[in-house]
Design an enzyme around this catalytic site. Structure first.
Site, mmCIF file in Angstrom:
data_model
loop_
_atom_site.group_PDB
_atom_site.id
_atom_site.type_symbol
_atom_site.label_atom_id
_atom_site.label_comp_id
_atom_site.label_asym_id
_atom_site.label_seq_id
_atom_site.Cartn_x
_atom_site.Cartn_y
_atom_site.Cartn_z
ATOM 1 N N THR A 233 0.837 -1.210 0.000
ATOM 2 C CA THR A 233 0.000 0.000 0.000
ATOM 3 C C THR A 233 0.865 1.250 0.000
ATOM 4 O O THR A 233 0.587 2.215 -0.716
ATOM 5 C CB THR A 233 -0.951 0.001 1.214
ATOM 6 O OG1 THR A 233 -1.762 -1.177 1.150
ATOM 7 C CG2 THR A 233 -1.838 1.221 1.229
ATOM 8 N N CYS A 234 1.911 1.224 0.781
ATOM 9 C CA CYS A 234 2.810 2.375 0.903
ATOM 10 C C CYS A 234 3.493 2.698 -0.427
ATOM 11 O O CYS A 234 3.594 3.862 -0.819
ATOM 12 C CB CYS A 234 3.870 2.104 1.964
ATOM 13 S SG CYS A 234 3.202 1.535 3.548
ATOM 14 N N SER A 235 3.954 1.665 -1.120
ATOM 15 C CA SER A 235 4.715 1.849 -2.359
ATOM 16 C C SER A 235 3.838 2.047 -3.584
ATOM 17 O O SER A 235 4.280 2.634 -4.570
ATOM 18 C CB SER A 235 5.615 0.636 -2.606
ATOM 19 O OG SER A 235 6.578 0.516 -1.582
#
Length: 182
Positions: free
Chosen positions: A55-57
Site C-alpha cells: 500500500t505504501c509503495s
C-alpha cells in the site's frame, strides 16, 4: 495528537550523500531534529508501516509525490514520509521510488512514532514495532490537522488506508483555504 499540540523533540539519524567521501557509497551520518524538519514551515507529514510494502509503495507515497504541486498550491512547503525503518532502508526506498519531491525521514528506533502515540506491534506480519498509518499538516512544529486511520491497535489484521490518503489530505487543505477566503 490533536490540533495545536507541539511535536515531540526528537533527533533522527539520517544518511546524506557527500561526494567528498568518494567510493561507491559516499554517504555520511547527519543528525536532524524535529525542529530541522518542521520548524518555520508548513508541511505534510505522513507515516506508514514500512518502506517497500504494497500500500505504501503503490498508493500512498506515489500519490503524495505526484500531487506535490497541488499541495504547494495550498501553502505546503514540504512533504515528509516517515517510517520506523533505518536511514539505509529509507534512502534505498526513496531511490527505488524515484522520489524528487517527497523527502523521507527514518525513525529507526521508533522514538518519534512512540512519542506521538502511533507505535504499534506488527508481529503478526513479522515486522515488530512499526508506525500506525497517519498523516498530518504541521505548521511550525505544531499539529494543524491530524488524519489517523481507524482501528489503532497492535497486530491489526488489516492495513486500513483512506483517511491518510493524499487525496483526503489535499481535500482538507482545499476546504480550509475556501473557509479562510470566505
Amino acid at each position: 495528537m490533536i490540533p495545536g499540540m507541539k511535536l515531540p523533540s526528537v533527533t533522527f539519524r539520517t544518511r546524506v550523500r557527500d561526494e567528498s567521501i568518494g567510493g561507491p557509497n559516499p554517504y555520511r551520518w547527519e543528525d536532524l531534529t524535529t525542529e530541522d524538519y518542521f520548524g518555520g514551515k508548513r508541511v505534510v507529514l505522513f507515516a506508514l508501516p514500512g518502506a517497500f510494502t504494497p500500500t505504501c509503495s503503490t498508493f500512498q507515497l506515489p500519490g503524495f509525490e505526484k500531487g506535490f504541486a497541488d499541495f504547494q498550491a495550498e501553502g505546503i512547503d514540504s512533504i515528509y514520509c516517515l517510517s520506523v525503518n533505518d536511514a539505509f532502508v529509507m534512502n534505498q526506498w526513496a531511490k527505488a521510488q524515484g522520489l524528487e519531491n517527497v523527502k523521507v525521514i527514518p525513525d529507526g528506533s521508533g522514538e518519534f512514532t512512540r512519542r506521538v502515540g502511533m507505535l504499534v506491534r506488527k508481529d503478526n506480519l513479522g515486522f515488530g514495532l512499526r508506525s500506525w498509518r497517519y498523516a498530518a499538516i504541521i505548521n511550525d512544529g505544531k499539529v494543524e490537522a491530524w488524519f489517523e486511520e481507524p482501528g489503532l491497535c497492535d497486530n491489526h489484521g488489516e492495513d486500513p488506508y483512506g483517511v491518510s490518503s493524499p487525496e483526503n489530505v489535499l481535500n482538507w487543505l482545499k476546504d480550509a483555504s475556501r473557509e479562510q477566503a470566505a
